[in-house]
Design an enzyme around this catalytic site. Structure first.
Site, PDB file in Angstrom:
ATOM      1  N   HIS A   1      16.308  71.935  20.740  1.00 46.87           N
ATOM      2  CA  HIS A   1      17.297  71.962  21.771  1.00 46.87           C
ATOM      3  C   HIS A   1      16.618  72.811  22.900  1.00 46.87           C
ATOM      4  CE1 HIS A   1      21.082  72.656  23.815  1.00 46.87           C
ATOM      5  NE2 HIS A   1      21.453  71.614  23.041  1.00 46.87           N
TER       6      HIS A   1
ATOM      7  N   ASP B   1      23.247  66.071  17.117  1.00 44.44           N
ATOM      8  CA  ASP B   1      22.934  64.676  16.845  1.00 44.44           C
ATOM      9  C   ASP B   1      22.424  64.283  15.392  1.00 44.44           C
ATOM     10  OD1 ASP B   1      23.569  63.569  19.437  1.00 44.44           O
ATOM     11  OD2 ASP B   1      21.803  64.421  20.135  1.00 44.44           O
TER      12      ASP B   1
END
Ligand code: COA
Length: 376
Positions: free
Chosen positions: A261, A312
């Protein structure tokens, strides 16, 4: 060390009161409420009210808000005809992008640069109400199924599940999707939100802003990663093949979907909620292989690269276990994020300034005369 911020990394471009993303501590809150607290105690509708209206609703406000959402689900005939005529093998994100853009053609409230924020709030809510209907109707239409009339007695999560299956959803499935919606509702200046803000800051209209956002969310480095996770798990196939797969990706600098991320340097705070749901659902289905493979990938990536799972990574297994087709995973992300995009557009309109960064020019230093075409 670069003398510019590639990908605008670390650049603060605006102020927002909507979501606080604490990348080093792994925390996420919406308007001062932790997502951990919100998923335990609030519905997606309450969270949407919080984002759109700046406060959690009381019982009467929630009822009115839910009724407005439920009564604004019907989509125009022209959009229905488009969904029925769109190619059956189209990417549902492309269909959603076009369908949402078409909504703007007939919504007379969607005025360019409208300063009336109350009118804008109704447009925002209308987008939240209609987006899932577009996704579900296209999913039915591409299978040659009828399009059931929208209902006004189901929550957002329940109504979407009803539309895609044509059956009454279970309370457990509704709760699972509702939590997933809340976890995806907003997330600071992520790429698609940035797109929406850039577009509305030109004083374009709401539909243009969220159409930009949907196009941006589609990419595999953003919302498209959840589809990539299931494709990857299918490709690996078995727990004993995970280590070799990860080794190969790392050796060849291939990205593992659902890992890493830009902002979170520790575990994405949304991931544990989805992980818990994924474990429960796969156990119930007797398909724990998926979660076992996922856990091994997450462990290896933590050990070898210091990278953690993101939102996700487990949402993919949650949607898969709910029986949702893989190519609807990213559209579901769009359905949830529509709450955040629209809230961010409303906020941008409160105190807007055109986004116009600079680029560092690296082309030819000297000007050349344009040669005649016969000499090029
Ligand atoms: N798999 C393998 N390696 C990864 C990785 C992943 N998913 N994510 C990052 N890395 C590695 C990069 O190769 C790079 O390694 P290096 O320093 O040895 O070259 C390092 O980690 C930094 O990665 P970088 O791509 O510069 O980070 P970023 O901040 O630009 O990217 C993402 C963030 C999310 C785009 C990136 O982690 C990614 O592509 N993840 C997969 C897609 C995904 O899940 N997206 C959803 C995000 S919510």
């Amino acid at each position: 060390m670069s003398d510019y911020a590639k990908g605008l990394e670390g650049v603060i471009a605006n102020e927002s009161a909507l979501s606080k993303v604490e990348g080093l501590d792994g925390r996420l809150s919406y308007l001062g409420y932790s997502i951990d607290d919100l998923v335990e105690n609030c519905s997606f509708e309450e969270v949407t009210h919080l984002l759109h209206r700046g406060k959690l609703p009381n019982a009467a406000e929630l009822l009115a808000f839910e009724q407005e959402l439920q009564n604004d689900r019907e989509i125009p005939q022209g959009v229905i005809e488009f969904l029925q005529s769109a190619p059956k093998d189209a990417n549902p994100m492309d269909v959603l992008r076009t369908g949402v853009s078409m909504l703007g053609l007939t919504d007379k409230r969607a005025k360019i640069g409208d300063p009336d924020q109350e009118a804008n709030r109704h447009v925002a809510l209308s987008l939240v109400a209609k987006t899932p209907v577009i996704v579900a109707y296209y999913h039915r239409a591409r299978q040659g199924l009828s399009l059931p009339p929208v209902r006004n007695d189901l929550s957002e999560a329940g109504h979407f599940l009803y539309l895609i299956t044509g059956e009454e959803p279970s309370a457990a499935a509704i709760k699972t999707l509702d939590v997933a919606y809340t976890l995806h509702a907003d997330h600071g200046m992520n790429a698609s939100t940035f797109s929406a803000r850039v577009t509305i800051a030109t004083l374009s209209d709401f539909y243009a802003a969220v159409t930009s956002a949907i196009g941006t969310l589609k990419g595999p480095l953003h919302g498209g990663a959840n589809e990539g996770v299931i494709k990857m798990l299918n490709e690996i196939g078995d727990l004993d093949k995970v280590d070799a797969f990860v080794e190969d990706c790392l050796a060849n600098k291939k990205k593992i979907m659902g890992i890493g991320h830009r902002v979170y340097k520790v575990l994405d705070p949304r991931a544990p909620h989805l992980q818990k749901m994924a474990i429960k659902l796969t156990e119930e289905l007797g398909e724990s292989k998926w979660i076992e493979m996922s856990e091994r990938i997450a462990t290896l990536m933590r050990e070898k690269k210091g990278l953690n799972a993101n939102v996700d990574f487990y949402s993919a297994t949650v949607y898969y276990s709910l029986g949702i087709p893989t190519d609807l995973f990213t559209p579901i992300f769009a359905i949830s994020r529509m709450a955040g995009w629209t809230a961010q557009v409303l906020e941008q309109l409160e105190d807007s300034r055109l986004y116009r960064p600079l680029t560092k020019y690296v082309g030819p230093a000297e000007l050349s005369p344009v040669p005649p075409i016969s000499e090029r």
